[in-house]
Design a protein around this motif. Sequence first.
Motif, PDB file in Angstrom:
ATOM      1  N   THR A  55       0.820  -1.215   0.000  1.00  0.00           N
ATOM      2  CA  THR A  55       0.000   0.000   0.000  1.00  0.00           C
ATOM      3  C   THR A  55       0.849   1.259   0.000  1.00  0.00           C
ATOM      4  OG1 THR A  55      -1.832   1.136   1.116  1.00  0.00           O
ATOM      5  CG2 THR A  55      -0.226   0.041   2.520  1.00  0.00           C
ATOM      6  N   GLY A  56       0.224   2.345  -0.433  1.00  0.00           N
ATOM      7  CA  GLY A  56       0.767   3.683  -0.257  1.00  0.00           C
ATOM      8  C   GLY A  56       0.112   4.273   0.980  1.00  0.00           C
ATOM      9  N   THR A  57      -0.076   5.588   0.998  1.00  0.00           N
ATOM     10  CA  THR A  57      -0.626   6.263   2.168  1.00  0.00           C
ATOM     11  C   THR A  57      -2.027   5.760   2.512  1.00  0.00           C
ATOM     12  OG1 THR A  57       0.613   8.268   1.652  1.00  0.00           O
ATOM     13  CG2 THR A  57      -1.226   8.503   3.184  1.00  0.00           C
ATOM     14  N   ILE A  58      -2.200   5.387   3.779  1.00  0.00           N
ATOM     15  CA  ILE A  58      -3.492   5.016   4.349  1.00  0.00           C
ATOM     16  C   ILE A  58      -3.887   6.151   5.291  1.00  0.00           C
ATOM     17  CG2 ILE A  58      -4.713   3.400   5.846  1.00  0.00           C
ATOM     18  CD1 ILE A  58      -2.540   1.313   5.083  1.00  0.00           C
ATOM     19  N   VAL A  59      -5.056   6.744   5.079  1.00  0.00           N
ATOM     20  CA  VAL A  59      -5.509   7.857   5.909  1.00  0.00           C
ATOM     21  C   VAL A  59      -6.526   7.329   6.920  1.00  0.00           C
ATOM     22  CG1 VAL A  59      -6.589  10.130   5.952  1.00  0.00           C
ATOM     23  CG2 VAL A  59      -5.145   9.477   4.011  1.00  0.00           C
ATOM     24  N   MET A  60      -6.147   7.391   8.198  1.00  0.00           N
ATOM     25  CA  MET A  60      -7.043   6.953   9.263  1.00  0.00           C
ATOM     26  C   MET A  60      -8.153   7.988   9.470  1.00  0.00           C
ATOM     27  SD  MET A  60      -6.043   3.979  10.408  1.00  0.00           S
ATOM     28  CE  MET A  60      -6.661   3.828  12.085  1.00  0.00           C
ATOM     29  N   LYS A  61      -9.323   7.488   9.855  1.00  0.00           N
ATOM     30  CA  LYS A  61     -10.487   8.345  10.094  1.00  0.00           C
ATOM     31  C   LYS A  61     -11.034   8.068  11.495  1.00  0.00           C
ATOM     32  CE  LYS A  61     -10.640   9.933   5.799  1.00  0.00           C
ATOM     33  NZ  LYS A  61     -11.645   9.815   4.784  1.00  0.00           N
ATOM     34  N   GLY A  76       4.878  -1.059   2.861  1.00  0.00           N
ATOM     35  CA  GLY A  76       4.888   0.245   2.211  1.00  0.00           C
ATOM     36  C   GLY A  76       5.453   0.158   0.811  1.00  0.00           C
ATOM     37  N   SER A  77       4.777   0.791  -0.126  1.00  0.00           N
ATOM     38  CA  SER A  77       5.246   0.815  -1.512  1.00  0.00           C
ATOM     39  C   SER A  77       6.580   1.545  -1.603  1.00  0.00           C
ATOM     40  CB  SER A  77       4.208   1.533  -2.382  1.00  0.00           C
ATOM     41  OG  SER A  77       4.715   1.735  -3.683  1.00  0.00           O
ATOM     42  N   MET A  78       7.414   1.095  -2.514  1.00  0.00           N
ATOM     43  CA  MET A  78       8.693   1.756  -2.776  1.00  0.00           C
ATOM     44  C   MET A  78       8.545   2.870  -3.825  1.00  0.00           C
ATOM     45  SD  MET A  78      10.915   0.364  -0.771  1.00  0.00           S
ATOM     46  CE  MET A  78      12.532   0.644  -1.470  1.00  0.00           C
ATOM     47  N   ASN A  79       7.333   3.009  -4.398  1.00  0.00           N
ATOM     48  CA  ASN A  79       7.064   4.013  -5.419  1.00  0.00           C
ATOM     49  C   ASN A  79       6.526   5.282  -4.757  1.00  0.00           C
ATOM     50  OD1 ASN A  79       6.205   5.548  -7.581  1.00  0.00           O
ATOM     51  ND2 ASN A  79       5.060   3.884  -8.552  1.00  0.00           N
ATOM     52  N   GLN A  80       7.254   6.377  -4.831  1.00  0.00           N
ATOM     53  CA  GLN A  80       6.838   7.634  -4.204  1.00  0.00           C
ATOM     54  C   GLN A  80       5.478   8.113  -4.706  1.00  0.00           C
ATOM     55  OE1 GLN A  80       9.947  10.534  -4.694  1.00  0.00           O
ATOM     56  NE2 GLN A  80      10.916   9.922  -2.779  1.00  0.00           N
ATOM     57  N   GLU A  81       5.126   7.765  -5.922  1.00  0.00           N
ATOM     58  CA  GLU A  81       3.851   8.200  -6.483  1.00  0.00           C
ATOM     59  C   GLU A  81       2.650   7.559  -5.779  1.00  0.00           C
ATOM     60  OE1 GLU A  81       3.963   7.585 -10.690  1.00  0.00           O
ATOM     61  OE2 GLU A  81       5.662   8.924 -10.949  1.00  0.00           O
ATOM     62  N   ASP A  82       2.882   6.527  -4.972  1.00  0.00           N
ATOM     63  CA  ASP A  82       1.802   5.857  -4.251  1.00  0.00           C
ATOM     64  C   ASP A  82       1.481   6.534  -2.922  1.00  0.00           C
ATOM     65  OD1 ASP A  82       1.583   3.999  -6.296  1.00  0.00           O
ATOM     66  OD2 ASP A  82       2.990   2.605  -5.342  1.00  0.00           O
ATOM     67  N   PHE A  99       3.366  12.147   2.419  1.00  0.00           N
ATOM     68  CA  PHE A  99       2.748  11.745   3.670  1.00  0.00           C
ATOM     69  C   PHE A  99       3.326  10.406   4.117  1.00  0.00           C
ATOM     70  CE2 PHE A  99      -1.390  14.238   4.053  1.00  0.00           C
ATOM     71  CZ  PHE A  99      -0.937  15.283   3.279  1.00  0.00           C
ATOM     72  N   ALA A 100       3.135  10.100   5.377  1.00  0.00           N
ATOM     73  CA  ALA A 100       3.582   8.830   5.946  1.00  0.00           C
ATOM     74  C   ALA A 100       2.750   7.673   5.400  1.00  0.00           C
ATOM     75  CB  ALA A 100       3.448   8.878   7.465  1.00  0.00           C
ATOM     76  N   LEU A 101       3.217   6.462   5.646  1.00  0.00           N
ATOM     77  CA  LEU A 101       2.494   5.264   5.244  1.00  0.00           C
ATOM     78  C   LEU A 101       1.105   5.228   5.888  1.00  0.00           C
ATOM     79  CD1 LEU A 101       2.381   2.522   3.828  1.00  0.00           C
ATOM     80  CD2 LEU A 101       3.589   1.547   5.786  1.00  0.00           C
ATOM     81  N   ILE A 102       1.033   5.511   7.183  1.00  0.00           N
ATOM     82  CA  ILE A 102      -0.251   5.609   7.885  1.00  0.00           C
ATOM     83  C   ILE A 102      -0.335   7.019   8.440  1.00  0.00           C
ATOM     84  CG2 ILE A 102      -1.697   4.714   9.745  1.00  0.00           C
ATOM     85  CD1 ILE A 102      -0.230   2.039   9.398  1.00  0.00           C
ATOM     86  N   TYR A 103      -1.393   7.734   8.068  1.00  0.00           N
ATOM     87  CA  TYR A 103      -1.510   9.158   8.347  1.00  0.00           C
ATOM     88  C   TYR A 103      -2.874   9.457   8.941  1.00  0.00           C
ATOM     89  CZ  TYR A 103      -2.062  14.141   7.280  1.00  0.00           C
ATOM     90  OH  TYR A 103      -2.295  15.477   7.350  1.00  0.00           O
ATOM     91  N   ALA A 104      -2.913  10.439   9.828  1.00  0.00           N
ATOM     92  CA  ALA A 104      -4.188  10.931  10.363  1.00  0.00           C
ATOM     93  C   ALA A 104      -4.038  12.406  10.686  1.00  0.00           C
ATOM     94  CB  ALA A 104      -4.580  10.165  11.615  1.00  0.00           C
ATOM     95  N   LYS A 105      -5.100  13.152  10.483  1.00  0.00           N
ATOM     96  CA  LYS A 105      -5.126  14.563  10.861  1.00  0.00           C
ATOM     97  C   LYS A 105      -6.490  14.849  11.471  1.00  0.00           C
ATOM     98  CE  LYS A 105      -4.335  19.227   9.246  1.00  0.00           C
ATOM     99  NZ  LYS A 105      -3.925  20.080   8.127  1.00  0.00           N
TER     100      LYS A 105
END
Length: 126
Positions: A55-61, A76-82, A99-105
């Motif tokens: 996976t690329g960035t996962i946004v927690m809710k 985590g994907s090695m492709n920055q575009e992910d 953004f990080a692999l797992i992100y929340a705001k």
Amino acid sequence: MSKSLYQNQNEFNIIRYGAVKGGQTLCTGAFQEAIDTCSNQKGGRVVVPPGTWLTGTIVMKDNVELHLAAGATILGSMNQEDYLTSEQNNLSHKINNHFALIYAKKAEHIAITGTGVIDGQRKHQY
């Protein structure tokens, strides 16, 4: 399966949202759809079953417990575009920050649980 941290016992298995194990197929959309659905239904547990999940960035809710079962690996994907990016001004030029692999705001009542592994595949060079 153990009880969710939240009173609402809804479970959302990423496989039901199209995730393919093996670490070769990008599963970002499946992760995000499971998380979004979980949050929209007043919360619960998003289950990452045994296997390797790219996976690329996962946004927690809000109200989401991301549960990694024994034998599960979020890779985590090695492709920055992910990865999601945000544009920031740095003195005289703009910079795209990934953004990080797992992100929340501003997300409330979130957790990452279980005995699985989160592997960002990052090799630090200092």
